[in-house]
Design a protein around this motif. Structure first.
Motif, PDB file in Angstrom:
ATOM      1  N   LYS A 191      -6.410  -0.584  -7.261  1.00 24.94           N
ATOM      2  CA  LYS A 191      -5.551  -1.769  -7.139  1.00 24.94           C
ATOM      3  C   LYS A 191      -4.894  -2.086  -8.486  1.00 24.94           C
ATOM      4  O   LYS A 191      -5.580  -2.220  -9.504  1.00 24.94           O
ATOM      5  N   THR A 235       0.871  -1.167   0.000  1.00 26.57           N
ATOM      6  CA  THR A 235       0.000   0.000   0.000  1.00 26.57           C
ATOM      7  C   THR A 235       0.910   1.219   0.000  1.00 26.57           C
ATOM      8  O   THR A 235       1.700   1.419   0.930  1.00 26.57           O
ATOM      9  N   ARG A 244      -2.878   4.950  -2.479  1.00 27.37           N
ATOM     10  CA  ARG A 244      -3.641   5.783  -1.573  1.00 27.37           C
ATOM     11  C   ARG A 244      -3.304   7.259  -1.760  1.00 27.37           C
ATOM     12  O   ARG A 244      -2.147   7.607  -2.045  1.00 27.37           O
ATOM     13  N   THR A 282      -1.856  -1.235  -3.822  1.00 29.05           N
ATOM     14  CA  THR A 282      -3.021  -0.411  -3.539  1.00 29.05           C
ATOM     15  C   THR A 282      -2.524   1.019  -3.373  1.00 29.05           C
ATOM     16  O   THR A 282      -1.686   1.290  -2.510  1.00 29.05           O
ATOM     17  N   SER A 308       1.416   5.482  -0.678  1.00 31.30           N
ATOM     18  CA  SER A 308       0.725   6.761  -0.645  1.00 31.30           C
ATOM     19  C   SER A 308       1.407   7.773  -1.553  1.00 31.30           C
ATOM     20  O   SER A 308       2.646   7.830  -1.616  1.00 31.30           O
TER      21      SER A 308
END
Length: 292
Positions: free
Chosen positions: A67, A53, A290, A288, A55
């Motif tokens: 995703k 994940t 963010r 993923t 950012s």
């Protein structure tokens, strides 16, 4: 430097790389039988799915949670066949990504007689926001046009020095790609010609060391392969050998330019030159993204 000299240097670099790979493989053969058996028959098929994940300040809020699956360096035709490819594509479909990115070296040297089967299997990938690809150096060795045709027939968007805009929930970001740094002609200026100052940009480049160039441009995230993570890594030593343009950034996640650019180097699916992996499992990566 004239073109003939450049070609000679490319041949010498490749010859030197192959010689070093041979020495590395010879060293593995010299290890106890169980160790070599593991490196030859077990680890190359022991796929690891890694999840990250990440950012990004410039990611549009509407893209938060998107995703992406990256796969790379399949090397079809060298210890990886249509059955193996089918299993890989089935796994990716079960992950249900929004986007699929392929970062080069679909084939080892040639498409061969199974090209239609490869295209049919790859066409089974149907992520809602598309699938995108660039070529690698091995795709160029014999028949790059056939590799390009195969990917396009499987509905991949081939990003050779070009970009597309991915739309979601009324917002968008840029997916761009450059040609292979070793055997092709990467042109990042052309690839990013239509980028707006506010755009979040994801760049596909087969060679990870291209990140030093990408860092000078409005690129937020680069996905690469090529290095295979070294393919053979020894305890307390690390990688034994790395290819040209894959020597600085070897595997995993890097943050460059005080956070301006994030780079991920995938270890690849297949093997090349020698059918061994040691302490460097094949990898499928799930990101993923963010807003943050």
């Amino acid at each position: 430097m004239d073109s003939n000299e450049s070609n000679r240097n490319k041949k010498l670099s490749r010859r030197s790389f192959l010689k070093t790979m041979t020495l590395a493989a010879t060293g593995l053969v010299a290890l106890p039988g169980a160790t070599y058996g593991y490196a030859r028959y077990a680890e190359p098929k022991w796929l690891e799915v890694t999840e990250y994940t990440l950012s990004f300040a410039r990611l549009p809020q509407q893209m938060d949670g998107i995703k992406i699956v990256q796969f790379s360096d399949v090397h079809l035709g060298f210890n990886f066949d249509a059955k193996d490819l089918s299993e890989l594509i089935g796994l990716i479909n079960r992950i249900q990504p929004d986007i699929v990115c392929f970062t080069g070296d679909l084939v080892d040297y040639a498409v061969g007689p199974d090209g239609d089967a490869y295209a049919r299997i790859l066409s089974e990938l149907k992520p809602p926001l598309g699938k995108y690809a660039v070529l690698g150096n091995h795709d160029y060795y014999k028949e790059a046009p056939k590799v390009e045709a195969l990917l396009k027939s499987a509905a991949f968007e081939l990003l050779t020095n070009r970009m597309v805009r991915i739309q979601r929930h009324g917002s968008s970001f840029v997916m761009a790609g450059v040609d292979d740094q070793w055997k092709g002609y990467p042109d990042i200026d052309k690839a990013l010609a239509r980028v707006k100052p506010e755009d979040f940009v994801l760049l596909l480049s087969h060679c990870p060391d291209f990140a030093d160039i990408a860092l000078q441009y409005p690129v937020d995230f680069q996905l690469s392969g090529h290095s295979h993570g070294g393919q053979v890594r020894l305890p307390f030593y690390g990688h034994v050998v790395l290819p040209k343009f894959g020597k600085k950034y070897v595997l995993g996640h890097y943050v460059l330019g005080a956070g301006k650019l994030q780079l991920y180097v995938n270890r690849g699916i297949g093997v090349s030159e020698h059918p061994v992996r040691f302490l460097c499992r094949p990898e499928l990566t799930v990101f993923t993204l963010r807003k943050g």
